[in-house]
Design an enzyme around this catalytic site. Sequence first.
Site, mmCIF file in Angstrom:
data_model
loop_
_atom_site.group_PDB
_atom_site.id
_atom_site.type_symbol
_atom_site.label_atom_id
_atom_site.label_comp_id
_atom_site.label_asym_id
_atom_site.label_seq_id
_atom_site.Cartn_x
_atom_site.Cartn_y
_atom_site.Cartn_z
ATOM 1 N NE ARG A 73 -26.828 -26.058 -20.859
ATOM 2 C CZ ARG A 73 -28.095 -26.217 -20.518
ATOM 3 N NH1 ARG A 73 -28.871 -25.181 -20.331
ATOM 4 N NH2 ARG A 73 -28.592 -27.424 -20.344
ATOM 5 C CE LYS A 127 -29.785 -25.981 -14.597
ATOM 6 N NZ LYS A 127 -29.475 -27.415 -14.760
ATOM 7 N NE ARG A 179 -35.912 -33.813 -16.986
ATOM 8 C CZ ARG A 179 -35.055 -32.802 -17.080
ATOM 9 N NH1 ARG A 179 -34.849 -31.986 -16.066
ATOM 10 N NH2 ARG A 179 -34.353 -32.625 -18.193
ATOM 11 N NE ARG A 210 -35.648 -31.972 -21.585
ATOM 12 C CZ ARG A 210 -34.836 -31.094 -20.989
ATOM 13 N NH1 ARG A 210 -35.294 -30.346 -19.995
ATOM 14 N NH2 ARG A 210 -33.596 -30.962 -21.368
ATOM 15 N NE ARG A 213 -29.479 -32.801 -21.404
ATOM 16 C CZ ARG A 213 -30.582 -33.145 -20.736
ATOM 17 N NH1 ARG A 213 -31.113 -34.355 -20.882
ATOM 18 N NH2 ARG A 213 -31.143 -32.292 -19.931
HETATM 19 P P1 AMP Z 1 -32.079 -27.725 -20.581
HETATM 20 O O1 AMP Z 1 -33.565 -27.737 -20.662
HETATM 21 O O2 AMP Z 1 -31.568 -26.509 -19.823
HETATM 22 O O3 AMP Z 1 -31.490 -29.009 -20.069
HETATM 23 O O4 AMP Z 1 -31.545 -27.542 -22.078
HETATM 24 C C1 AMP Z 1 -31.801 -28.506 -23.084
HETATM 25 C C2 AMP Z 1 -30.873 -28.282 -24.270
HETATM 26 O O5 AMP Z 1 -31.101 -26.972 -24.816
HETATM 27 C C3 AMP Z 1 -29.387 -28.303 -23.939
HETATM 28 O O6 AMP Z 1 -28.858 -29.622 -23.934
HETATM 29 C C4 AMP Z 1 -28.809 -27.452 -25.080
HETATM 30 O O7 AMP Z 1 -28.771 -28.181 -26.293
HETATM 31 C C5 AMP Z 1 -29.872 -26.367 -25.233
HETATM 32 N N1 AMP Z 1 -29.612 -25.192 -24.360
HETATM 33 C C6 AMP Z 1 -30.382 -24.744 -23.313
HETATM 34 N N2 AMP Z 1 -29.855 -23.647 -22.754
HETATM 35 C C7 AMP Z 1 -28.703 -23.386 -23.444
HETATM 36 C C8 AMP Z 1 -27.682 -22.391 -23.338
HETATM 37 N N3 AMP Z 1 -27.716 -21.435 -22.385
HETATM 38 N N4 AMP Z 1 -26.649 -22.438 -24.229
HETATM 39 C C9 AMP Z 1 -26.587 -23.382 -25.183
HETATM 40 N N5 AMP Z 1 -27.501 -24.359 -25.334
HETATM 41 C C10 AMP Z 1 -28.556 -24.374 -24.475
#
Ligand code: AMP
Length: 216
Positions: free
Chosen positions: A88, A13, A127, A160, A171
């Site tokens: 989400r 994404k 990554r 990360r 996740r």
């Molecule tokens: P991402 O970079 O999108 O993979 O997000 C990393 C982490 O941030 C996720 O595992 C969640 O802990 C938190 N996070 C990101 N976006 C959201 C969202 N829309 N709702 C809840 N938690 C989020």
Amino acid sequence: MNIVFLGPPGAGKGTQAKILIERYGIPQISTGDMLREHRAKGTELGKKAQEYMDKGQLVPDEIILGMVKERLSQADCEKGFILDGFPRTVAQAEALDKLLLDMGKKLDFALALIVPDDLLVERLTGRRTCKNCGMMYHIKYKPSKVEGKCDVCGGELYQRPDDNEETVRNRLKVYHEQTAPLIEYYRNKGILREIDGSKSIEEITQQIISILEGKA
Ligand code: AMP
């Protein structure tokens, strides 16, 4: 053009959103990136989000929704935006619909990148991201020219903390339980387009462009 990217972590994404911002001149809104920025700056919001993120759990809606509302009201979102990592949950999707309605806007496309779990684990654990400019690499599929250094800006590459295998598996579990239902949510609204996210970055970009430009 108002777009939502759907798909599990590691589906591509963020990579695709970064390509589209160049082409269409609209911003990528990544709630994950915003939360990581808050953490890096040590804000109250960042401190609250930290424990959830490190376990691979979702950060509570009240934190996320306030952040998104503030971001969507900024001037650079007027021509459109690409949401990445938000919504989400169905509750977040409903809150987004309400927010956009209040702003006199609506979503045009929900693009779902479909990728099998095994490939996601490999993509996420390999990554690497540039600390400086956010450019993304993969140790096997897209290595940087000099190990540990960004090709674009020379910044240091890092993994990360939530890209370790145990957190990645959690996740993915959270994705299947809480986020995957959004595919049906947007299908019912008639704006869902599904894309095979296991193809190459270039092939996926071409397919997305065809959809957005009405050729597919
Ligand atoms: P991402 O970079 O999108 O993979 O997000 C990393 C982490 O941030 C996720 O595992 C969640 O802990 C938190 N996070 C990101 N976006 C959201 C969202 N829309 N709702 C809840 N938690 C989020």
